[in-house]
Design a protein around this motif. Structure first.
Motif: not given
Ligand SMILES: Nc1ncnc2c1ncn2[C@@H]1O[C@H](COP(=O)(O)OP(=O)(O)OP(=O)(O)O)[C@@H](O)[C@H]1O
Length: 250
Positions: A15-17, A49-51, A68-76, A84-86
């Protein structure tokens, strides 16, 4: 029971306020209805929607790279795997000890000494107080922080903090190791020792999941990979196959 991880149809949304909706004055204005009907409603909110619809099954011996590119969802995805995330939808099941080299500084109390940090982390990771105490010498030597370990961590430099957190996070061999890039801690001399420690650890664990843009690292340590794109798994296969897909579909 053997270690495993299973994800079924997992979604993660944040959720983003809106910044406008935060703050006391804005809340009062909304509450009083001064801005008319529209402003008196609930605070506007969006969601990222991260995943979406992630299915994944990991067994002993699996060594998976996340591409995956930046923001693709790897860290999530790594944070879902580490608990950490449910998931907001779908389900995750797992068995086995997990070490996540993703948020290694999480929970570090600035007032605690380096020694306290080592022992507390050891106990959290399932060691007895005596076993955790045995770490102290090894970690002191590895980080070259021996004497400073008695001082509060708020007195450490950023490099010293990272070295300590890295050394502790890599001190035991978990069943499942989750890594985001390769943690870059400390100076060049420490980097060399850190790389060796990390590589030894990656080779010992039962299940490895590593998110990295370093293709050589993925080829050396992973047998398979996933290509993530906008929060979904766009491709699965061997590392070479996935790298080909990734480069062919920018
Ligand atoms: N705490 C958060 N609040 C809102 N959006 C988030 C949050 N964390 C991640 N996102 C969004 O979720 C999506 C996936 O992010 P994530 O960090 O998983 O990408 P990534 O593949 O690890 O990127 P990178 O290679 O840049 O580290 C992105 O659109 C990011 O902006």
């Amino acid at each position: 029971m053997q270690p495993f991880i299973q994800l079924r149809d997992v979604d993660i949304a944040f959720p983003v306020f809106d910044a406008q909706s935060l703050g006391l004055i804005n809340s009062l204005v909304r509450f009083s209805g001064l801005h008319g009907r529209r402003a008196a409603g609930p605070a506007p909110m969006r969601s990222v929607q991260a995943l979406h619809g992630i299915n994944l099954s990991l067994q002993p011996g699996d060594r998976i790279g996340l591409i995956g590119h930046n923001g693709a969802g790897k860290s999530t995805l790594l944070r879902v795997l580490s608990g950490v995330y449910e998931p907001v939808r779908g389900e995750m099941r797992q068995h086995g000890s997990i070490s996540a080299l993703t948020d290694i500084m999480l929970g570090m109390d600035p007032e605690a000494s380096g020694l306290d940090f080592i022992i507390t982390r050891g106990i959290v990771m399932g060691l007895s107080k005596r076993e955790a105490g045995e770490w102290v010498q090894e970690i002191g030597a590895f980080t070259e922080l021996s004497e400073r370990l008695h001082m509060p961590v708020r007195t450490y430099s950023t490099g010293m903090l990272l070295k300590l957190a890295f050394a502790v996070a890599t001190a035991i061999t978990p069943d499942i190791l989750l890594m985001d890039e390769v943690v870059g801690a400390g100076d060049a001399k420490f980097q060399e020792r850190a790389q060796k420690r990390l590589h030894d650890l990656m080779a010992r664990v039962s299940i490895l999941v590593v998110a990295s843009h370093n293709e050589q690292l993925l080829k050396s340590f992973c047998s398979h990979a996933l290509v993530l794109r906008q929060g979904t798994i766009a491709h699965r296969g061997t590392v070479d196959d996935c790298l080909d897909f990734y480069h062919a579909n920018p």
